[in-house]
Design a protein around this motif. Structure first.
Motif, short mmCIF file in Angstrom:
data_model
loop_
_atom_site.label_atom_id
_atom_site.label_comp_id
_atom_site.label_asym_id
_atom_site.label_seq_id
_atom_site.Cartn_x
_atom_site.Cartn_y
_atom_site.Cartn_z
N ASN A 17 36.73 77.63 -2.67
CA ASN A 17 37.71 76.91 -3.50
C ASN A 17 38.87 76.49 -2.60
O ASN A 17 38.83 76.72 -1.39
N ARG A 18 39.89 75.89 -3.20
CA ARG A 18 41.00 75.34 -2.40
C ARG A 18 42.23 76.23 -2.38
O ARG A 18 43.31 75.78 -1.99
N PHE A 19 42.09 77.48 -2.76
CA PHE A 19 43.24 78.39 -2.70
C PHE A 19 43.24 79.20 -1.41
O PHE A 19 42.21 79.77 -1.03
N ALA A 20 44.42 79.22 -0.76
CA ALA A 20 44.60 80.06 0.43
C ALA A 20 45.67 81.10 0.13
O ALA A 20 46.62 80.84 -0.61
N LEU A 21 45.50 82.27 0.72
CA LEU A 21 46.57 83.27 0.69
C LEU A 21 47.58 82.89 1.76
O LEU A 21 47.21 82.75 2.93
N PHE A 51 40.70 84.27 -3.40
CA PHE A 51 41.26 83.32 -2.42
C PHE A 51 40.16 82.88 -1.44
O PHE A 51 39.56 83.71 -0.75
N GLY A 52 39.93 81.57 -1.37
CA GLY A 52 38.86 81.04 -0.52
C GLY A 52 39.18 81.24 0.95
O GLY A 52 38.28 81.49 1.77
N LEU A 53 40.45 81.12 1.30
CA LEU A 53 40.88 81.31 2.69
C LEU A 53 42.03 82.31 2.70
O LEU A 53 42.97 82.19 1.90
N ILE A 54 41.93 83.26 3.60
CA ILE A 54 43.02 84.22 3.82
C ILE A 54 43.70 83.83 5.13
O ILE A 54 43.02 83.62 6.14
N ILE A 55 45.02 83.75 5.10
CA ILE A 55 45.78 83.59 6.35
C ILE A 55 46.49 84.91 6.58
O ILE A 55 47.18 85.42 5.68
N THR A 56 46.31 85.50 7.75
CA THR A 56 46.92 86.82 7.99
C THR A 56 48.43 86.69 8.11
O THR A 56 48.98 85.62 8.33
N GLU A 57 49.06 87.84 8.06
CA GLU A 57 50.48 87.95 8.39
C GLU A 57 50.71 87.53 9.84
O GLU A 57 49.77 87.55 10.66
N GLY A 58 51.95 87.19 10.20
CA GLY A 58 52.27 86.82 11.56
C GLY A 58 51.96 87.98 12.52
O GLY A 58 52.44 89.09 12.33
N GLY A 315 41.91 67.27 -1.47
CA GLY A 315 41.26 67.92 -0.32
C GLY A 315 42.12 68.97 0.36
O GLY A 315 41.62 69.78 1.14
N ALA A 316 43.42 69.00 0.07
CA ALA A 316 44.29 69.99 0.73
C ALA A 316 44.08 71.37 0.13
O ALA A 316 43.72 71.51 -1.05
N LEU A 317 44.34 72.40 0.95
CA LEU A 317 44.36 73.77 0.42
C LEU A 317 45.75 74.06 -0.13
O LEU A 317 46.75 73.54 0.38
N LEU A 318 45.80 74.91 -1.14
CA LEU A 318 47.06 75.32 -1.76
C LEU A 318 47.33 76.77 -1.37
O LEU A 318 46.59 77.67 -1.79
N ALA A 319 48.36 76.99 -0.54
CA ALA A 319 48.65 78.36 -0.10
C ALA A 319 49.66 79.00 -1.04
O ALA A 319 50.71 78.43 -1.32
N VAL A 320 49.32 80.19 -1.50
CA VAL A 320 50.11 80.89 -2.52
C VAL A 320 50.68 82.18 -1.93
O VAL A 320 49.92 82.99 -1.36
#
Ligand SMILES: Cc1cc2nc3c(=O)[nH]c(=O)nc-3n(C[C@H](O)[C@H](O)[C@H](O)COP(=O)(O)O)c2cc1C
Length: 366
Positions: A17-21, A51-58, A315-320
């Motif tokens: 899906n288009r949701f990112a963490l 969440f389709g994509l997880i972005i880690t912490e810095g 087409g963009a991901l939505l980061a929440v």
């Protein structure tokens, strides 16, 4: 089901899906920067929550000046790579993809195991006070000005950390170019007062950012997703504006694309709220107008506006961010039509650690 819930190709990744963490620092690694089981449980939870994509912490990039917070995870040695690999595997088993956010604190430096003072473009401290969520430091230090050698070492650190991320099995890299950390400091006329080739004009202020993107791209090869997060605001100065306005921001986006980025992640106060000095567009809107890049947008996305934002940025991901903290299963809740909670900041008190969150949740359930 809305388009935002449909599977999507993002860069070279197939996502459910288009949701990112959104990336969120939780200062919960071991004291030596090794990711642990509590972190694995957290990231797996977000993946199971939809969440389709997880972005880690810095995540810090070298054993020099990049670490900014106590218990921040790193990507600088084999033990850290092994810790991240376990997290990556658990996220993959849950059906999501995960990219590593690589971060150098620069002047936004609260704790570092390797040295006791910050390195930054100029001897200028951040505005405001250090973040109580991450430490008890009373005031920012005035940083030491980076030499050419320091700058080269920092660029090299990003390249090595990117290789380590690839070794750990991550699906891509997000370079932290936002929120007042080192890359953003080079871009900022508040932080960057240099008069050499790394400061002054926008092209000069962009040089460090471009070099980091190039070195990361060279380190991971052509077929690995590499992106960069960009903002104007910093963690202690929400009002900072790029003096070069809309054209300047567009130039930054084009420059990172030309240096090898294949996605850009904008973070605005709100995805559609204008904040550029001379424009009625948000950073997200400007970036959406640049060809040849995938896009992640962030800022104030919630249960009421996500459909409009998804339609506005096809087409963009939505980061929440905050809504995900409050609802680790935010995406699943949307699918099921369940209630979505607001973030209670007490969850992140007195520090934004995972153990404090766990204790807060136990109190709620009691
Ligand atoms: C506790 C916390 C930690 C954060 N840590 C990071 C970080 O490590 N890297 C980053 O780029 N942004 C970080 N952010 C910013 C979020 O990624 C996001 O941009 C911000 O919360 C706005 O999005 P939202 O309106 O969905 O919350 C953090 C935010 C919060 C609340």
């Amino acid at each position: 089901m809305s388009d935002v819930m449909q599977s999507v190709r993002f860069s070279s990744l197939d996502l459910p899906n288009r949701f990112a963490l959104a990336p969120m620092t939780r200062t919960s690694a071991e004291p030596d920067g090794t990711p642990n089981d509590l972190m694995a449980e957290q990231y797996e939870g977000y993946a199971r929550g939809g969440f389709g994509l997880i972005i880690t912490e810095g995540t810090y990039t070298d054993n020099l000046a990049s670490q900014g917070y106590a218990n921040q995870p790193g990507l600088t040695n084999d033990a850290q790579v092994a810790g991240w690999r376990r997290i990556v595997e658990r996220v993959h088993q849950a059906g999501s993809k995960i990219v590593a956010q690589l971060m150098h604190a620069g002047a936004q430096f609260q704790a570092n195991r390797f040295q006791d003072h910050p390195l930054a473009p100029s001897a200028v401290a951040p505005k405001g006070a250090p973040l109580g969520l991450y430490g008890d430091q009373a005031a920012w230090q005035v940083p030491t000005i980076m030499t050419d050698d320091d700058i080269r070492a920092a660029i090299d650190g990003f390249a090595k950390a990117a290789s380590n991320a690839k070794r750990a099995g991550f699906d891509g890299i997000e370079i932290h170019g936002a929120n007042g950390y080192l890359l953003n400091q080079f871009l900022s006329t508040h932080f960057n007062r240099r008069e050499d080739t790394w400061g002054g004009s926008l092209e000069n202020r962009l040089r460090f950012v471009v070099e980091v993107v190039r070195s990361v791209r060279a380190a991971v090869g052509d077929d690995f997703p590499v992106g960069i997060r960009l903002s104007q605001a910093t963690v202690t100065d929400p009002d900072y504006q790029l003096p070069e306005g809309e054209a300047g921001f567009r130039r930054i986006v084009e420059a990172v694309r030309d240096a090898g980025a294949d996605f850009v992640h904008t973070t605005d106060g709100a995805v559609d709220r204008p904040h550029l000095v001379d424009s009625d567009q948000s950073l997200a809107s400007v970036a959406a107008g640049v060809d040849g890049l995938a896009l992640i947008v962030n800022g104030g996305i919630d249960e009421t506006n996500h459909m409009d934002i998804a339609a506005r940025f096809p087409g963009a991901l939505l980061a929440v961010g905050k809504k995900a903290l409050a609802n680790p299963d935010f995406v699943q809740r949307l699918k099921d039509g369940k209630e979505i909670a607001d973030l209670d900041f007490a969850m992140l008190q007195p520090k934004a650690t995972l153990s404090n969150e766990r204790a807060w949740r136990a109190r709620q359930g009691a």
